[in-house]
Design an enzyme around this catalytic site. Sequence first.
Site, PDB file in Angstrom:
ATOM      1  N   ASP A   1      -6.138  29.312 -22.237  1.00 24.99           N
ATOM      2  CA  ASP A   1      -4.926  28.765 -22.861  1.00 24.99           C
ATOM      3  C   ASP A   1      -4.691  29.471 -24.184  1.00 24.99           C
ATOM      4  OD1 ASP A   1      -2.931  26.834 -23.932  1.00 24.99           O
ATOM      5  OD2 ASP A   1      -3.620  25.606 -22.259  1.00 24.99           O
TER       6      ASP A   1
ATOM      7  N   SER B   1       0.430  23.690 -26.368  1.00 25.08           N
ATOM      8  CA  SER B   1      -0.661  22.718 -26.224  1.00 25.08           C
ATOM      9  C   SER B   1      -1.488  22.763 -27.503  1.00 25.08           C
ATOM     10  CB  SER B   1      -1.535  23.059 -25.016  1.00 25.08           C
ATOM     11  OG  SER B   1      -2.086  24.352 -25.178  1.00 25.08           O
TER      12      SER B   1
ATOM     13  N   PHE C   1      -2.070  26.497 -13.864  1.00 25.56           N
ATOM     14  CA  PHE C   1      -1.118  25.519 -14.412  1.00 25.56           C
ATOM     15  C   PHE C   1      -0.145  26.148 -15.400  1.00 25.56           C
ATOM     16  CE2 PHE C   1      -4.835  22.689 -13.686  1.00 25.56           C
ATOM     17  CZ  PHE C   1      -4.235  21.718 -12.912  1.00 25.56           C
ATOM     18  N   ALA C   2      -0.665  27.149 -16.159  1.00 25.94           N
ATOM     19  CA  ALA C   2       0.050  27.604 -17.356  1.00 25.94           C
ATOM     20  C   ALA C   2       1.510  27.930 -17.064  1.00 25.94           C
ATOM     21  CB  ALA C   2      -0.649  28.831 -17.925  1.00 25.94           C
TER      22      ALA C   2
ATOM     23  N   SER D   1       6.625  22.296  -8.141  1.00 27.19           N
ATOM     24  CA  SER D   1       7.318  21.096  -8.600  1.00 27.19           C
ATOM     25  C   SER D   1       8.274  20.603  -7.528  1.00 27.19           C
ATOM     26  CB  SER D   1       8.111  21.477  -9.854  1.00 27.19           C
ATOM     27  OG  SER D   1       9.103  20.524 -10.125  1.00 27.19           O
TER      28      SER D   1
ATOM     29  N   TYR E   1      14.116  26.082 -14.866  1.00 26.20           N
ATOM     30  CA  TYR E   1      12.714  25.668 -14.641  1.00 26.20           C
ATOM     31  C   TYR E   1      12.437  25.561 -13.136  1.00 26.20           C
ATOM     32  CZ  TYR E   1       8.877  22.452 -13.816  1.00 26.20           C
ATOM     33  OH  TYR E   1       7.734  21.870 -13.303  1.00 26.20           O
TER      34      TYR E   1
ATOM     35  N   LYS F   1      10.022  27.927 -10.338  1.00 22.71           N
ATOM     36  CA  LYS F   1       9.032  27.430  -9.366  1.00 22.71           C
ATOM     37  C   LYS F   1       9.387  27.897  -7.948  1.00 22.71           C
ATOM     38  CE  LYS F   1       6.356  25.388 -12.317  1.00 22.71           C
ATOM     39  NZ  LYS F   1       5.009  25.942 -12.597  1.00 22.71           N
TER      40      LYS F   1
ATOM     41  N   ASN G   1      10.280  14.462 -21.764  1.00 25.07           N
ATOM     42  CA  ASN G   1       9.989  13.648 -20.583  1.00 25.07           C
ATOM     43  C   ASN G   1      10.103  12.157 -20.892  1.00 25.07           C
ATOM     44  OD1 ASN G   1       7.750  16.195 -19.943  1.00 25.07           O
ATOM     45  ND2 ASN G   1       9.313  15.630 -18.446  1.00 25.07           N
TER      46      ASN G   1
ATOM     47  N   ARG H   1      12.952   8.880  -9.454  1.00 25.33           N
ATOM     48  CA  ARG H   1      11.856   9.846  -9.427  1.00 25.33           C
ATOM     49  C   ARG H   1      10.625   9.194  -8.802  1.00 25.33           C
ATOM     50  NH1 ARG H   1      15.564  12.415 -10.595  1.00 25.33           N
ATOM     51  NH2 ARG H   1      15.892  13.863 -12.316  1.00 25.33           N
TER      52      ARG H   1
ATOM     53  N   ARG I   1      22.215  14.071 -17.960  1.00 23.58           N
ATOM     54  CA  ARG I   1      21.563  15.247 -18.548  1.00 23.58           C
ATOM     55  C   ARG I   1      21.755  16.449 -17.623  1.00 23.58           C
ATOM     56  NH1 ARG I   1      15.073  15.203 -19.567  1.00 23.58           N
ATOM     57  NH2 ARG I   1      15.061  15.201 -17.289  1.00 23.58           N
ATOM     58  N   PRO I   2      22.273  17.567 -18.152  1.00 22.38           N
ATOM     59  CA  PRO I   2      22.439  18.750 -17.286  1.00 22.38           C
ATOM     60  C   PRO I   2      21.092  19.175 -16.684  1.00 22.38           C
ATOM     61  CG  PRO I   2      23.487  19.096 -19.431  1.00 22.38           C
ATOM     62  CD  PRO I   2      22.704  17.816 -19.544  1.00 22.38           C
TER      63      PRO I   2
HETATM   64  C1  UD1 Z   1      11.051  17.513 -13.858  1.00 17.46           C
HETATM   65  C2  UD1 Z   1      10.568  17.764 -12.460  1.00 17.46           C
HETATM   66  C3  UD1 Z   1       9.084  17.480 -12.355  1.00 17.46           C
HETATM   67  C4  UD1 Z   1       8.317  18.222 -13.427  1.00 17.46           C
HETATM   68  C5  UD1 Z   1       8.887  17.838 -14.778  1.00 17.46           C
HETATM   69  C6  UD1 Z   1       8.219  18.624 -15.872  1.00 17.46           C
HETATM   70  C7  UD1 Z   1      12.546  17.144 -11.182  1.00 17.46           C
HETATM   71  C8  UD1 Z   1      13.094  16.243 -10.160  1.00 17.46           C
HETATM   72  N1  UD1 Z   1      11.286  16.911 -11.533  1.00 17.46           N
HETATM   73  O1  UD1 Z   1      10.963  16.165 -14.099  1.00 17.46           O
HETATM   74  O2  UD1 Z   1       8.617  17.910 -11.095  1.00 17.46           O
HETATM   75  O3  UD1 Z   1       6.976  17.804 -13.381  1.00 17.46           O
HETATM   76  O4  UD1 Z   1      10.249  18.181 -14.797  1.00 17.46           O
HETATM   77  O5  UD1 Z   1       8.803  18.343 -17.108  1.00 17.46           O
HETATM   78  O6  UD1 Z   1      13.194  18.053 -11.646  1.00 17.46           O
HETATM   79  N2  UD1 Z   1      15.275  10.524 -18.777  1.00 17.46           N
HETATM   80  C9  UD1 Z   1      16.073   9.686 -19.524  1.00 17.46           C
HETATM   81  N3  UD1 Z   1      15.961   9.733 -20.877  1.00 17.46           N
HETATM   82  C10 UD1 Z   1      15.090  10.574 -21.518  1.00 17.46           C
HETATM   83  C11 UD1 Z   1      14.275  11.432 -20.738  1.00 17.46           C
HETATM   84  C12 UD1 Z   1      14.398  11.377 -19.359  1.00 17.46           C
HETATM   85  O7  UD1 Z   1      16.868   8.918 -18.994  1.00 17.46           O
HETATM   86  O8  UD1 Z   1      15.066  10.578 -22.761  1.00 17.46           O
HETATM   87  C13 UD1 Z   1      15.392  10.480 -17.317  1.00 17.46           C
HETATM   88  C14 UD1 Z   1      15.828  11.811 -16.727  1.00 17.46           C
HETATM   89  O9  UD1 Z   1      17.209  11.936 -16.695  1.00 17.46           O
HETATM   90  C15 UD1 Z   1      15.191  11.703 -15.344  1.00 17.46           C
HETATM   91  C16 UD1 Z   1      13.931  10.876 -15.557  1.00 17.46           C
HETATM   92  O10 UD1 Z   1      14.109  10.210 -16.801  1.00 17.46           O
HETATM   93  O11 UD1 Z   1      16.038  11.008 -14.490  1.00 17.46           O
HETATM   94  C17 UD1 Z   1      12.666  11.704 -15.638  1.00 17.46           C
HETATM   95  O12 UD1 Z   1      12.894  12.764 -16.555  1.00 17.46           O
HETATM   96  P1  UD1 Z   1      11.705  13.686 -17.057  1.00 17.46           P
HETATM   97  O13 UD1 Z   1      10.534  12.848 -17.447  1.00 17.46           O
HETATM   98  O14 UD1 Z   1      12.256  14.612 -18.078  1.00 17.46           O
HETATM   99  O15 UD1 Z   1      11.260  14.480 -15.793  1.00 17.46           O
HETATM  100  P2  UD1 Z   1      12.127  15.318 -14.712  1.00 17.46           P
HETATM  101  O16 UD1 Z   1      13.117  16.164 -15.413  1.00 17.46           O
HETATM  102  O17 UD1 Z   1      12.578  14.407 -13.638  1.00 17.46           O
END
Ligand code: UD1
Length: 338
Positions: A33, A38, A83-84, A127, A152, A156, A202, A233, A297-298
């Site tokens: 790493d 990280s 993973f990286a 992913s 992203y 993948k 996230n 999700r 979110r786009p």
């Molecule tokens: C995406 C990938 C996932 C990967 C991850 C890494 C998809 C379907 N999944 O996860 O495989 O491991 O990226 O980062 O693309 N949300 C909110 N408010 C927030 C943040 C998130 O409403 O402030 C919502 C998002 O719109 C989404 C859900 O929460 O619907 C999960 O979002 P997030 O945790 O960012 O992960 P993904 O983008 O789904």
Amino acid sequence: MGSVIVTGGAGYIGSHTIIELLNKSNYRIVSVDNFSNSSPLAYEKIKTVTSRPFETVDVDLCNEKELFSKLSLFTDIVGIIHFAAFKSVPDSVTNPILYYQNNNSSLQNILKFAQEKAIDNFIFSSSCSVYGNADELPVTEQTPLKRAESPYAHTKQIGEEIIGFFCEARPNFKTVVLRYFNPVGAHITGKIGEFPITKPNNLVPIITQTAVGKNALTVFGNDYDTRDGSCIRDYIHVSDVADAHVKAINFLIEGRNRKQISLFNLGTGNGVSVLEAIKSFEKVSGIKLNYKIGARRPGDVIAVYADNTLVKTELKWQAEYTLDDMMLSAWKWQQALD
Ligand code: UD1
């Protein structure tokens, strides 16, 4: 037993996987790493929940020369868990080239290293985002991949294709491609979790930060065609994801794979909406979250969750933790951070 290289070993899933590898296998573990996203603190935290030592190497995987010179010191490598990568959907939308360069050149370099050193067991972090807005739910490994909704996700898709062609050229090379759904939570002890190096994107770290007043949660869209209007999700505990990697590397090293490329969905099979995830957190923490509803979110797909039959039957893996466990462990970790 030989060495297993874990790239991105100080990262969120990498560090939790090192814990499971140290506890459940006898391989010498070498974490690679450069802390670009990280913290070296992750290594200290790993030591608080394991007793076996592990090696660490500071390498930028995009730097082929550095990678070869530092990793060639290990002459007994039996497998690589790669993973990286950068992993933020929204960051990739604003800075696509960074994602293509980082995620795909590091993969190419590590595969070149595997080729030159004849290392034939390889695990790739893919992913569920590769499915895009799939035509069927739950998605199986046979579900056709739609257009990537973000750079992203595209990195993948490209990564899986690179591995496909690499395998065609190298018949002895075996790989497990794990399509993670949404890994969340922290080690069940609450002693290690995801380090917030930059502002998290996230959902779960934003939920826990909101609970301690360090962030302000916005739900991105409540007008989707889903049961409550928010995105769906398949959240999976990070230690369940980690455990799958121990099973996957053993599966390859012991030659139990039926195909050169074994591709598995790694999810619990449960579709959970953003609002349901929030409710689970509120239940286990006893804290009412002050969130607002915002715009979509786009880059987001609307709904995706796994058919996980294949990983259960072939890899003999099963998720142990529930959504409430995920939220409670994330909450414990947030409190340990503060
Ligand atoms: C995406 C990938 C996932 C990967 C991850 C890494 C998809 C379907 N999944 O996860 O495989 O491991 O990226 O980062 O693309 N949300 C909110 N408010 C927030 C943040 C998130 O409403 O402030 C919502 C998002 O719109 C989404 C859900 O929460 O619907 C999960 O979002 P997030 O945790 O960012 O992960 P993904 O983008 O789904």
